[in-house]
Design an enzyme around this catalytic site. Structure first.
Site, mmCIF file in Angstrom:
data_model
loop_
_atom_site.group_PDB
_atom_site.id
_atom_site.type_symbol
_atom_site.label_atom_id
_atom_site.label_comp_id
_atom_site.label_asym_id
_atom_site.label_seq_id
_atom_site.Cartn_x
_atom_site.Cartn_y
_atom_site.Cartn_z
ATOM 1 N N HIS A 195 54.535 72.894 98.100
ATOM 2 C CA HIS A 195 53.404 73.161 97.316
ATOM 3 C C HIS A 195 53.000 72.070 96.330
ATOM 4 O O HIS A 195 51.866 71.797 96.470
ATOM 5 C CB HIS A 195 53.693 74.508 96.536
ATOM 6 N N GLU A 196 53.708 71.494 95.511
ATOM 7 C CA GLU A 196 53.419 70.441 94.697
ATOM 8 C C GLU A 196 52.886 69.258 95.310
ATOM 9 O O GLU A 196 52.059 68.681 94.976
ATOM 10 C CB GLU A 196 54.432 70.275 93.652
HETATM 11 ZN ZN ZN Z 1 49.997 75.108 92.367
#
Ligand code: ZN
Length: 877
Positions: free
Chosen positions: A313-314
């Site tokens: 995600h990051e």
């Molecule tokens: Zn996020």
């Protein structure tokens, strides 16, 4: 929305300053551009001095204003210079610094002093375990220095960090390190340059005594990127999974979205004190240790998966968030919804599509549906807020992902990729809006999304009423949609709802292929020819639309689908519907003995098929065996009685456990013999192992305590050990006491595992769970200063219906006390507990009144943060 205050209190207590409402429609571009930002830090835990130099120039696209507004929040202002000269005609407007500027381009220099050790909010620059780190999203940068702290002001950053070389041997910032060296007095420095223009919320800096797991990745164009995962010395052996996850993410984003990394260095730092999961700062992601550290002895299979998902995600934010960022915070779903979809698709490819989809839908239903049907409901692109931190929600994140997933389903993966390419192409280097995203979807995928845009502006989970009738050789499907009223939105328009469906021949057990239908009106009727007998309808396969399906079909149809639908999600869904239908009926007007028996028998026949099906892999078996959560059940009822729901759900569990006692024991024996590995078969075995134990414990507590104790002792991994302890924590007896003690002693000093120890007790089925929570709050290892620890006890507790919803209201009082105690320390984290009390409208009258009383008690506090004030007043409605 007006504030509900008690009029009698008006004279007694001063009205707290009411934070202003920020509106999306009021957006105006910032009058100044800030092409370059230079920062100088003189680092210290107690005091850090900051000098910032901003080059500013008039923004031709904005109205001319002869001053600049620099946001601030708590940093002490030491001096202001313009073009090298100290000035004194600056003014303050609330927390903001207003500096007069008459020309077209200037250099502003500002000196501030901040106190990281005193920063308990964990926003801005703060101290954690002797190191310094930052969290700037959404509005934390203004706690470091005065700055145009808004995401549409993009600047390149040059940063010089200076500090004690022993205390802070490692100095990290965004971008690339250009120089470093020693200074007098045991000090040293490093200078960093980030060539990519970015908003202030993506700034990050870390200084401390850290060690790295280092590796490299070669990108699709052949560039070598240095990768580091930075942790405290003793944590190094638990960083390998994070590093592997990072490499897989980088590879996948190239292959699936054509996105290549754009710096020579990518750093991840793990921090113990962190408000959320992790943060995508450019080239320097900062993570909660929970989403970095793992080994088989201390992390469960679910922890391993969560780490892989959050790292992805990051990392994915580097394109969806950083290269293309948000114009304003109302556009948060532009980056968060899209990035959640990207991490979900990644995890589907890594871990298997079917199980991952079921898990994501379970999260949506247990976290987002209640939000969407309660006082805090808001569209994925909100229209107003008082405190933006309150809008990092399951709606913006998870429903936001579902909305983009629907566009992908309608376009197909190929056209969707063309559209995302166009989006990145068009808006690279810009601060964009949700509208920009939808337009790129239309232009790039050739879709007409004019009506679909309603998904961005309307809150509330649509309900789709489904009836299937049959006459001659024609099956007729009637679909009716309604979007419920939500706060501020009494009337809704129909939205396009894409549903993947299949019609099964009930004799042959097959279907002639699935199709995607889109309901774009309040009612849609579809006819299907060639069915001599009434078909069995499988609808919303793969969960193509985030809606609630209400279908009126015979129970046998659900049993049929639960036992043999070829779409795994639909199979799971049919099982859930069977159980939900039965429990809701039992909780409604009550069931006659024969109806109860018929309902239970239907569930038993599907459940029996699931545990016996040899073609089913254990991972999926584990999913199918899971009963719908109590939260989801409460959601199905207009007015819920948590006490009765708990009793009904537990008694069904016990009934199934009894009915399948020997099969479940055999199942537990079989999977217990599978040796530990990270292969998917072994992981599936572990999931089923604990599931089987859960049913057995409900049916035969004493015998199962022994079985669980054996599992606990034989465990060579955290998944089995935690699973056994979870079951034991819900039972009475010495095994419970011994296991909890053993677990604590074994992992004393490991913060993340001790968090689990708190959670297991707060979540347990033990009748005294509430008393245990109160005692644990006084435990020497409990502290309000560490968000992970606070959540490990109180989020678990708020999610444990039989403890939180005790009829006396004591659970509500305990949570309100927590909110009041935590608010002055860490308002962002405190406000996250309010929604649990906000569900009062959907509770039976006795509990509803008790919940309201606690909300009113919080609202009456003399001082409240903006965060908690907003959540409490919205919850009172
Ligand atoms: Zn996020």
């Amino acid at each position: 929305m007006d504030v509900a205050r008690n009029p009698e209190m008006a004279d007694a207590a001063p009205t707290p300053h009411e934070p202003p409402v920020i509106r999306r429609e009021d957006y105006t571009p910032f009058p100044w551009l800030v092409p370059e930002t230079r920062l100088h830090f003189d680092l210290g835990l107690e005091a850090t001095r900051v000098v910032s130099k901003l080059t500013v120039a008039r923004n031709a696209k904005a109205h001319r204003v002869d001053s600049i507004r620099l946001n601030g929040d708590g940093a002490e202002l030491a001096s202001v210079k313009v073009d090298g000269e100290p000035i004194s005609d600056w003014t303050m407007d609330g927390d903001d610094l207003i500096v007069p500027l008459s020309g077209d381009a200037h250099e502003i220099e500002i000196a501030t002093e901040i106190a990281p050790s005193a920063n308990s909010q964990l926003m801005g620059l703060y101290a954690s375990n002797g190191m310094l780190c930052t969290q700037c999203e959404a509005e934390g940068f203004r706690r470091i220095t005065f700055y145009p702290d808004r995401p549409d002001v993009l600047s390149t950053y040059r940063v010089r960090m200076e500090g004690d070389a022993q205390q802070f041997p490692i100095l990290l910032c965004n971008g690339n390190k250009e120089t470093e060296g020693a200074l007098d007095g045991g000090r040293h420095f490093a200078e960093w340059h980030d060539p990519w223009p970015k908003p202030s919320y993506l700034f990050a800096m870390v200084a401390g005594d850290l060690v790295a797991n280092s590796s490299t990745f070669t990108t699709m164009s052949g560039r070598q990127v240095e990768l580091n995962v930075w942790v405290r010395e003793g944590d190094l052996p638990r960083t390998e999974h994070a590093m592997e996850s990072l490499k897989k993410s980088m590879q996948w984003d190239e292959e699936v979205f054509g996105r290549e990394y754009d710096l020579d260095l990518f750093n991840i730092v793990a921090v113990s004190d962190f408000n959320m999961g992790a943060m995508e700062n450019k080239g320097l992601n900062v993570f909660n240790t929970k989403y970095v550290l793992a080994d088989p002895d201390t992390a469960t299979d679910a922890d391993f998966d969560a780490i892989e998902g959050v790292i992805a995600h990051e990392y994915f934010h580097n394109w969806s968030g950083n290269r293309v960022t948000c114009r304003d915070w109302f556009q948060l779903s532009l980056k968060e919804g899209f990035t959640v979809l990207r991490d979900q698709l990644f995890s589907q490819d890594m871990q298997g599509e079917a199980v991952k989809r079921i898990e994501d839908v379970r999260i949506l239903r247990s976290a987002q549906f209640p939000e969407d049907s309660g006082p805090l409901a808001h569209p994925i692109r909100p229209d107003s807020y008082r405190e933006i931190s309150n809008f990092y929600t399951a709606t913006v994140y998870n429903k936001g992902a579902e909305v983009i997933r629907m566009m992908r389903s309608m376009a197909g993966p190929k056209a969707f990729r063309q559209a995302t390419d166009l989006y990145f192409d068009r808006h690279d280097g810009e601060a964009a809006t949700c509208e920009d995203f939808v337009k790129a979807m239309e232009d790039g995928a050739g879709l007409d999304l004019s009506q679909f845009r309603l998904w961005y502006s309307q809150a509330g989970t649509p309900k789709v009423d489904v009836t299937l009738s049959h006459e001659g050789d024609i099956a007729t499907l009637t679909l009716r949609q309604t979007v419920p009223a939500t706060p501020g939105q009494p009337a809704k328009l129909p939205m396009p709802i894409p549903l993947r469906i299949a019609l099964f021949d009930r004799e042959k057990g097959t279907h002639a292929g699935e199709q995607l239908i889109v309901i774009d009106r309040a009612e849609k009727v579809l006819s299907f020819e060639g069915f001599a007998a009434a078909p069995v309808l499988s609808i919303n396969r793969g969960y193509t639309a985030p809606v609630a399906i209400e279908r009126h079909v015979p129970r046998e149809d659900l049993v049929f689908l639960a036992a043999q639908d070829d779409d795994s999600f639909a199979r799971y869904e049919a099982m859930q519907e069977l159980v939900v239908g039965h429990l809701v009926a039992a909780l409604g007007d009550g069931l006659s003995d024969s109806d109860r028996e018929a309902g239970q028998e239907a569930i038993a026949s599907a459940f029996g098929a699931i545990i016996a099906d040899e073609a089913l892999d254990d991972s999926m078996r584990g999913e199918l065996m899971m009963l719908p959560s109590q939260t989801y059940l409460m959601e199905q009822m207009l007015v819920a009685d948590p006490g009765r729901i708990h009793v009904e759900r537990e008694s069904l569990k016990a009934w199934l456990g009894n009915r399948f006692l020997s099969q479940l024991e055999a199942l537990h024996d079989r999977v217990s013999a599978v040796p530990y590995s990270m292969e998917s078969a072994a992981r599936g075995a572990r999931k089923v192992k604990t599931q089987a134990l859960v049913y057995l414990a409900a049916a035969a507590p004493e015998a199962t305590a022994e079985r669980a104790w054996d599992q606990f002792n034989a465990a060579d991994n955290m998944t089995d050990r935690q699973g056994a302890l979870m079951v034991l924590a819900g039972l009475e007896g010495v095994d419970r006491t011994n296991a909890l003690l053993d677990f604590y002693n074994r992992y004393q000093g490991n913060e993340l595992v001790i968090d689990k120890w708190f959670t297991l007790q707060a979540l347990s089925l033990h009748p005294d769970a509430l008393a245990h929570v109160k005692a644990l709050a006084k435990h020497k290892d409990f502290t309000l200063r560490n968000p992970n620890r606070v959540r490990s006890l109180y989020m678990a507790f708020a999610g444990n219906p039989h403890a939180f919803h005790v009829a006396s209201g004591e659970g509500y009082r305990v949570l309100a006390d927590l909110i009041l105690a935590l608010d002055p320390i860490n308002p962002q984290t405190a406000a996250r507990f309010v929604p649990a009390l906000g569900r009062w409208r959907r509770m039976e009258p006795g509990r509803a009144a008790l919940m309201r009383t606690e909300l009113e008690r919080i609202a009456a506090a003399e001082t409240l943060s903006r965060d908690t004030f907003e959540q409490v007043t919205r919850s009172l409605g």
